[in-house]
Design an enzyme around this catalytic site. Sequence first.
Site: not given
Length: 130
Positions: A77-79
């Site tokens: 998941v893109c932070i």
Amino acid sequence: MKFALAIYGSPCSSQAPQTALNFAQAVLDQGHEISRVFFYQAGVNTATRLSVPPQDEQNISADWRKLIKAHQLDAVVCIAAALRRGITNQEEAQRYQLNGSNLDELYQLSGLGQLIDAAFEADRLITFGS
């Protein structure tokens, strides 16, 4: 063949996570490999463990969890996109002094470098959503 998937749409407002889920299952059923599933932009909403859709609707987040767990997929998941949307793991919750975390344990927070790495590693990068 080795695939990497990037999912941009939210399970609440886009068909992207459902279409990606169907594609992933079909690819795996045919004996292909998925090297990474990267959730970006609104797609990060798929990774929260706190969403509860109405009982008469499919729980896409739960379906993704089942697939990830069953096939031990690398789910990233893109932070930046996750934090912007209030999705965080315990470490980031402590870092930003938040009351709790909601990222499902099957997912890891990371940067866009993981998407680029997946694109180089895979034979095909398939995107879902815009």
